[in-house]
Design a protein around this motif. Structure first.
Motif, PDB file in Angstrom:
ATOM      1  N   GLN A   1      -8.477  -3.765  14.103  1.00 28.76           N
ATOM      2  CA  GLN A   1      -9.564  -2.852  13.800  1.00 28.76           C
ATOM      3  C   GLN A   1      -9.085  -1.707  12.921  1.00 28.76           C
ATOM      4  N   LEU A   2      -7.819  -1.297  13.091  1.00 32.66           N
ATOM      5  CA  LEU A   2      -7.292  -0.174  12.332  1.00 32.66           C
ATOM      6  C   LEU A   2      -6.821  -0.569  10.942  1.00 32.66           C
ATOM      7  N   THR A   3      -6.599  -1.854  10.722  1.00 28.75           N
ATOM      8  CA  THR A   3      -6.073  -2.313   9.445  1.00 28.75           C
ATOM      9  C   THR A   3      -7.181  -2.312   8.393  1.00 28.75           C
ATOM     10  N   LEU A   4      -6.958  -1.561   7.333  1.00 34.57           N
ATOM     11  CA  LEU A   4      -7.896  -1.521   6.219  1.00 34.57           C
ATOM     12  C   LEU A   4      -7.146  -1.835   4.939  1.00 34.57           C
ATOM     13  N   ASP A   5      -7.797  -2.559   4.056  1.00 32.70           N
ATOM     14  CA  ASP A   5      -7.171  -2.734   2.763  1.00 32.70           C
ATOM     15  C   ASP A   5      -7.605  -1.587   1.849  1.00 32.70           C
ATOM     16  N   TYR A   6      -7.057  -1.553   0.679  1.00 28.76           N
ATOM     17  CA  TYR A   6      -7.285  -0.453  -0.240  1.00 28.76           C
ATOM     18  C   TYR A   6      -8.762  -0.312  -0.604  1.00 28.76           C
ATOM     19  N   ASN A   7      -9.446  -1.431  -0.874  1.00 26.30           N
ATOM     20  CA  ASN A   7     -10.871  -1.377  -1.248  1.00 26.30           C
ATOM     21  C   ASN A   7     -11.736  -0.864  -0.103  1.00 26.30           C
ATOM     22  N   ALA A   8     -11.425  -1.287   1.120  1.00 24.75           N
ATOM     23  CA  ALA A   8     -12.195  -0.806   2.278  1.00 24.75           C
ATOM     24  C   ALA A   8     -11.991   0.694   2.466  1.00 24.75           C
ATOM     25  N   PHE A   9     -10.766   1.167   2.228  1.00 24.10           N
ATOM     26  CA  PHE A   9     -10.495   2.595   2.341  1.00 24.10           C
ATOM     27  C   PHE A   9     -11.312   3.378   1.318  1.00 24.10           C
TER      28      PHE A   9
ATOM     29  N   SER B   1       4.563   0.760   1.806  1.00 22.62           N
ATOM     30  CA  SER B   1       5.555   0.491   2.843  1.00 22.62           C
ATOM     31  C   SER B   1       5.344  -0.891   3.459  1.00 22.62           C
ATOM     32  N   ILE B   2       4.094  -1.250   3.675  1.00 20.79           N
ATOM     33  CA  ILE B   2       3.783  -2.565   4.234  1.00 20.79           C
ATOM     34  C   ILE B   2       4.237  -3.659   3.282  1.00 20.79           C
ATOM     35  N   GLU B   3       3.959  -3.498   2.003  1.00 22.95           N
ATOM     36  CA  GLU B   3       4.379  -4.494   1.009  1.00 22.95           C
ATOM     37  C   GLU B   3       5.902  -4.577   0.933  1.00 22.95           C
ATOM     38  N   THR B   4       6.584  -3.451   1.017  1.00 18.35           N
ATOM     39  CA  THR B   4       8.050  -3.442   0.997  1.00 18.35           C
ATOM     40  C   THR B   4       8.601  -4.191   2.201  1.00 18.35           C
TER      41      THR B   4
ATOM     42  N   ASP C   1     -12.858  19.373   1.157  1.00 16.44           N
ATOM     43  CA  ASP C   1     -11.950  19.847   0.122  1.00 16.44           C
ATOM     44  C   ASP C   1     -11.382  18.657  -0.653  1.00 16.44           C
ATOM     45  N   SER C   2     -11.426  18.717  -1.977  1.00 20.33           N
ATOM     46  CA  SER C   2     -10.957  17.600  -2.807  1.00 20.33           C
ATOM     47  C   SER C   2      -9.460  17.371  -2.656  1.00 20.33           C
ATOM     48  N   THR C   3      -8.695  18.424  -2.419  1.00 16.43           N
ATOM     49  CA  THR C   3      -7.250  18.243  -2.221  1.00 16.43           C
ATOM     50  C   THR C   3      -6.980  17.472  -0.935  1.00 16.43           C
ATOM     51  N   GLU C   4      -7.819  17.669   0.082  1.00 15.66           N
ATOM     52  CA  GLU C   4      -7.675  16.922   1.327  1.00 15.66           C
ATOM     53  C   GLU C   4      -7.957  15.443   1.094  1.00 15.66           C
ATOM     54  N   GLN C   5      -8.985  15.147   0.293  1.00 12.03           N
ATOM     55  CA  GLN C   5      -9.306  13.756  -0.019  1.00 12.03           C
ATOM     56  C   GLN C   5      -8.175  13.094  -0.801  1.00 12.03           C
ATOM     57  N   LEU C   6      -7.612  13.806  -1.757  1.00 11.98           N
ATOM     58  CA  LEU C   6      -6.492  13.253  -2.523  1.00 11.98           C
ATOM     59  C   LEU C   6      -5.270  13.039  -1.638  1.00 11.98           C
ATOM     60  N   ALA C   7      -5.042  13.935  -0.698  1.00 10.48           N
ATOM     61  CA  ALA C   7      -3.926  13.777   0.234  1.00 10.48           C
ATOM     62  C   ALA C   7      -4.117  12.538   1.099  1.00 10.48           C
ATOM     63  N   GLN C   8      -5.361  12.284   1.553  1.00 10.80           N
ATOM     64  CA  GLN C   8      -5.657  11.082   2.328  1.00 10.80           C
ATOM     65  C   GLN C   8      -5.402   9.833   1.492  1.00 10.80           C
ATOM     66  N   LEU C   9      -5.835   9.848   0.260  1.00 10.95           N
ATOM     67  CA  LEU C   9      -5.648   8.707  -0.632  1.00 10.95           C
ATOM     68  C   LEU C   9      -4.161   8.461  -0.884  1.00 10.95           C
ATOM     69  N   ALA C  10      -3.406   9.515  -1.097  1.00 11.81           N
ATOM     70  CA  ALA C  10      -1.957   9.379  -1.327  1.00 11.81           C
ATOM     71  C   ALA C  10      -1.260   8.849  -0.081  1.00 11.81           C
ATOM     72  N   SER C  11      -1.662   9.326   1.085  1.00  4.99           N
ATOM     73  CA  SER C  11      -1.070   8.845   2.333  1.00  4.99           C
ATOM     74  C   SER C  11      -1.351   7.366   2.532  1.00  4.99           C
ATOM     75  N   PHE C  12      -2.579   6.959   2.280  1.00  5.64           N
ATOM     76  CA  PHE C  12      -2.925   5.554   2.431  1.00  5.64           C
ATOM     77  C   PHE C  12      -2.132   4.704   1.444  1.00  5.64           C
ATOM     78  N   SER C  13      -1.978   5.182   0.234  1.00  7.57           N
ATOM     79  CA  SER C  13      -1.213   4.456  -0.779  1.00  7.57           C
ATOM     80  C   SER C  13       0.237   4.289  -0.345  1.00  7.57           C
ATOM     81  N   ASN C  14       0.835   5.327   0.240  1.00 11.05           N
ATOM     82  CA  ASN C  14       2.215   5.245   0.718  1.00 11.05           C
ATOM     83  C   ASN C  14       2.363   4.228   1.844  1.00 11.05           C
ATOM     84  N   VAL C  15       1.405   4.215   2.757  1.00  8.61           N
ATOM     85  CA  VAL C  15       1.455   3.254   3.857  1.00  8.61           C
ATOM     86  C   VAL C  15       1.332   1.828   3.314  1.00  8.61           C
ATOM     87  N   GLU C  16       0.423   1.626   2.380  1.00 10.61           N
ATOM     88  CA  GLU C  16       0.234   0.302   1.796  1.00 10.61           C
ATOM     89  C   GLU C  16       1.510  -0.166   1.082  1.00 10.61           C
TER      90      GLU C  16
END
Length: 132
Positions: free
Chosen positions: A23-31, A66-69, A49-64
């Motif tokens: 349930q917690l697993t989301l791909d990039y498009n779903a995010f 890491s999973i690929e690595t 706040d737009s900086t908060e949204q960008l921080a969320q996007l960057a965090s998700f990108s880092n996790v994604e």
């Protein structure tokens, strides 16, 4: 789009059941879809706040990433195992319970390596296994 809450967490609070993990697993498009829905339904008098949204996007990108690595590292380890199994064929293997035989085949799985013996039995390669 709805996301159900996770209720089963271990005492340490660090791991969840496999159903909850799915349930917690989301791909990039779903995010991105979820983030766009959040933006559509936000309060116009108190926008996120737009900086908060960008921080969320960057965090998700880092996790994604890491999973690929991790997936690539697992593949590399499996390939290394295949290169080392040739040395085991023809040798005698004995496990902790006393099962002994000459290794005739080696099967590599995600959760371990199975040594096929000449007597039709198998030994899971791990601690306590003696190769001679």
């Amino acid at each position: 789009m709805s996301v159900s809450a996770v209720s089963a967490v271990t005492e340490s609070g660090t791991s969840v059941s496999s159903a909850a993990q799915q349930q917690l697993t989301l791909d990039y498009n779903a995010f991105l879809t979820l983030m766009m829905e959040q933006m559509k339904h936000q309060d116009p008098t108190d926008p996120v706040d737009s900086t908060e949204q960008l921080a969320q996007l960057a965090s998700f990108s880092n996790v994604e990433q890491s999973i690929e690595t991790n997936k690539k590292l697992e593949t590399m380890l499996a390939n290394m195992s295949f290169g080392q199994v040739d040395d085991l064929i023809g040798r005698t293997a004995t496990d902790a319970s006393g099962t002994t035989g000459i290794v005739t085949s080696v099967e590599v799985y995600d959760d371990g390596t199975l040594l096929g013996l000449d007597n039709g039995k198998g030994i899971l390669l791990g601690s306590g296994v003696k190769i001679s």
